[in-house]
Design an enzyme around this catalytic site. Structure first.
Site, PDB file in Angstrom:
ATOM      1  N   LYS A  92       0.864  -1.190   0.000  1.00  0.00           N
ATOM      2  CA  LYS A  92       0.000   0.000   0.000  1.00  0.00           C
ATOM      3  C   LYS A  92       0.892   1.228   0.000  1.00  0.00           C
ATOM      4  O   LYS A  92       2.051   1.158   0.407  1.00  0.00           O
ATOM      5  CB  LYS A  92      -0.870   0.030   1.260  1.00  0.00           C
ATOM      6  CG  LYS A  92      -2.100   0.896   1.121  1.00  0.00           C
ATOM      7  CD  LYS A  92      -3.224   0.132   0.500  1.00  0.00           C
ATOM      8  CE  LYS A  92      -4.413   0.990   0.189  1.00  0.00           C
ATOM      9  NZ  LYS A  92      -5.579   0.140  -0.152  1.00  0.00           N
ATOM     10  N   ASP A 102      -6.843   4.362  -4.669  1.00  0.00           N
ATOM     11  CA  ASP A 102      -7.535   4.264  -3.380  1.00  0.00           C
ATOM     12  C   ASP A 102      -8.163   5.653  -3.212  1.00  0.00           C
ATOM     13  O   ASP A 102      -8.325   6.369  -4.213  1.00  0.00           O
ATOM     14  CB  ASP A 102      -6.549   3.903  -2.249  1.00  0.00           C
ATOM     15  CG  ASP A 102      -7.254   3.408  -0.988  1.00  0.00           C
ATOM     16  OD1 ASP A 102      -7.563   2.221  -0.901  1.00  0.00           O
ATOM     17  OD2 ASP A 102      -7.503   4.216  -0.066  1.00  0.00           O
TER      18      ASP A 102
HETATM   19  N1  GLU Z   1      -7.311   0.300  -2.959  1.00  0.00           N
HETATM   20  C1  GLU Z   1      -8.058  -0.882  -3.246  1.00  0.00           C
HETATM   21  C2  GLU Z   1      -8.109  -1.766  -2.017  1.00  0.00           C
HETATM   22  O1  GLU Z   1      -8.166  -1.270  -0.919  1.00  0.00           O
HETATM   23  C3  GLU Z   1      -7.609  -1.580  -4.518  1.00  0.00           C
HETATM   24  C4  GLU Z   1      -6.181  -1.975  -4.568  1.00  0.00           C
HETATM   25  C5  GLU Z   1      -5.726  -2.495  -5.942  1.00  0.00           C
HETATM   26  O2  GLU Z   1      -6.516  -2.555  -6.856  1.00  0.00           O
HETATM   27  O3  GLU Z   1      -4.548  -2.828  -6.032  1.00  0.00           O
HETATM   28  O4  GLU Z   1      -8.158  -2.977  -2.084  1.00  0.00           O
END
Ligand code: GLU
Length: 460
Positions: free
Chosen positions: A140, A180
């Site tokens: 992340k 996100d």
């Molecule tokens: N931000 C999204 C999550 O919390 C998607 C992450 C992604 O697609 O890599 O899962």
């Protein structure tokens, strides 16, 4: 040989003691990081029955290693605003666990972003990604940059500067960021352009959530919201319930909320409220999604604009009042800790039947306990909102094959993935004696796959 009740109690105690010790180390090593503590506590507590039943998972330092990021990157992001003034933000990327595949997870641009938020999100992502059944590890990132009120040119200059540093740490087989909060198709586009320029190579699979003109997947935009509703629909079905003719409250009005509203409405629900960080709207006749989409996705304005076009709706300043609106199903799709114990009590007293977490960790630990104790169906985030990252992995697959799939193909795969996550979570809960508890079930199912892969790969 049958295990006596006393022996079973002793193994539970040993497991609980072990988990407590690891949790104390987390708190000591990551002082003040309350969101990270909260996310680890939830998972660690769920794993006690696993360690009691299979003590082999207490060996090899699996838990000690899984709570420590493989890598944590923090960097300066300087950029020049429209007034010619130099601005400095902070960038982050946590590469938490690569046992199952390249690090995978979104980037969040929001003023609240700090090490604790990024670590809690990255930690959750490990188990969420594992649940999808796709070959993706957990990561992340993000920045404390506030996109609100920034011009397009400012957003571009900031994201280019952000990517100039991030580029050296990512790659289609290393780490694959996506969106996100605060990061959508526009930001991904600017970041992809800058990455391509730096690398002098077209690595389509380095980012997901790309535009459809250059390697994006159909149904990625819809995936998180649709996936949450597919998951909740499965959960409701097991109790003889459905979205049909139900009243639904969805918080937020970003990408997750918009497509949760769309799918819930398609399944026959009436969605009566949604929100942004300033306040919420209540439309007793059902939210007109076209208006919300235009205000949020095109005009990038506040949700309060909605009532100017739909005078039958009401706008209320402030957010938590949204949970006092009577509903059958609540889908918190805005942000972490948006439902506390008092909000949970309000929902319960209004006879809510089910909660589906579309956002990451939207309910506090106390709120989750209150729902579970009241016997309310509860779909935890790492299972319910895994549809977004699952379709991101499908986007990576299409990029590798250089062949795009149709909307229907991707949507059907998403639907199957969400049903499978539900089944796996329910089964894990049952196997470990927590029938119907999807919080424990999802944590255990997600953990076991990562733990087995880590055991196979040695002490790394
Ligand atoms: N931000 C999204 C999550 O919390 C998607 C992450 C992604 O697609 O890599 O899962």
């Amino acid at each position: 040989m049958a295990i006596t009740k006393e022996a079973a109690q002793n193994t539970m105690q040993t497991a609980q003691h072990y988990v407590n010790q690891v949790y104390e180390t987390i708190k000591k090593r990551n002082p003040g990081e309350s969101e990270f503590h909260q996310a680890t506590k939830e998972i660690l507590d769920s794993l006690v029955p696993v360690f009691a039943k299979y003590p082999k998972y207490m060996e090899g330092g699996i838990l000690e290693r899984v709570v420590e990021p493989e890598r944590f990157i923090m960097f300066r992001v300087p950029w020049v605003d429209d007034q010619g003034k130099v601005q400095v933000n902070r960038g982050f990327r946590v590469q938490f666990n690569s046992a199952l595949g390249p690090y995978k997870g979104g980037l969040r641009f929001h003023p609240s972003v700090n090490a604790s938020i990024i670590k809690f999100l990255g930690f959750e992502q490990i188990f969420k990604n594992s649940l999808t059944g796709q070959p993706i590890g957990g990561g992340k990132g993000g920045s404390d940059f506030d996109p609100k009120g920034k011009s397009d040119a400012e957003v571009m200059r900031f994201t280019q500067s952000f990517m100039t540093e991030l580029a050296r740490h990512i790659g289609p087989d290393t780490d694959v960021p996506a969106g996100d909060i605060g990061v959508g198709a526009r930001e991904i586009g600017y970041m992809f352009g800058q990455y391509k320029r730096i690398q002098n190579a077209y690595h389509a699979g380095v980012l997901t959530g790309k535009g459809l003109h250059y390697g994006g997947s159909l149904a990625r935009t819809e995936a998180t919201g649709y996936g949450t509703v597919y998951f909740v629909a499965e959960m409701l079905k097991d109790s003889g319930l459905s979205f049909e003719n139900s009243t639904v409250v969805v918080s937020g009005s970003g990408n997750v909320s918009i497509y949760a509203i769309e799918k819930a409405t398609q399944l026959g629900a009436k969605v009566v409220a949604c929100s942004d960080s300033s306040g919420y709207i209540y439309d007793p006749n059902g939210i007109k999604l076209d208006t919300v989409k235009r205000i949020k996705e095109v005009e990038r304005k506040r949700i309060s604009e909605y009532v100017k076009e739909h005078p039958e709706a009401e706008y209320t300043e402030g957010c938590s009042g949204i949970w006092t609106i009577p509903c059958d199903i609540a889908l918190p799709c805005a942000t972490q800790n948006e439902i506390n114990e008092a909000d949970a009590a309000a929902l319960i007293s209004n006879n809510v039947k089910a909660i589906g977490e579309g956002a990451n960790m939207p309910c506090t630990l106390e709120a989750i306990d209150a729902f579970l104790q009241a016997g309310i169906l509860f779909a935890p985030a790492k299972a319910a909102n895994a549809g977004g990252v699952a379709v991101s992995a499908l986007e990576m697959a299409q990029n590798s094959m250089r062949v795009p799939w149709t909307f229907e193909e991707v949507d059907a795969k998403l639907h199957t993935i969400m049903k499978t996550i539900y089944q796996n979570s329910i089964q894990a809960a049952e196997e470990f004696g927590y029938q119907g508890n999807l919080v424990v079930g999802a944590n255990i199912a997600g953990f076991l796959k990562v733990a087995d892969a880590m055991m196979d790969q040695g002490i790394v």
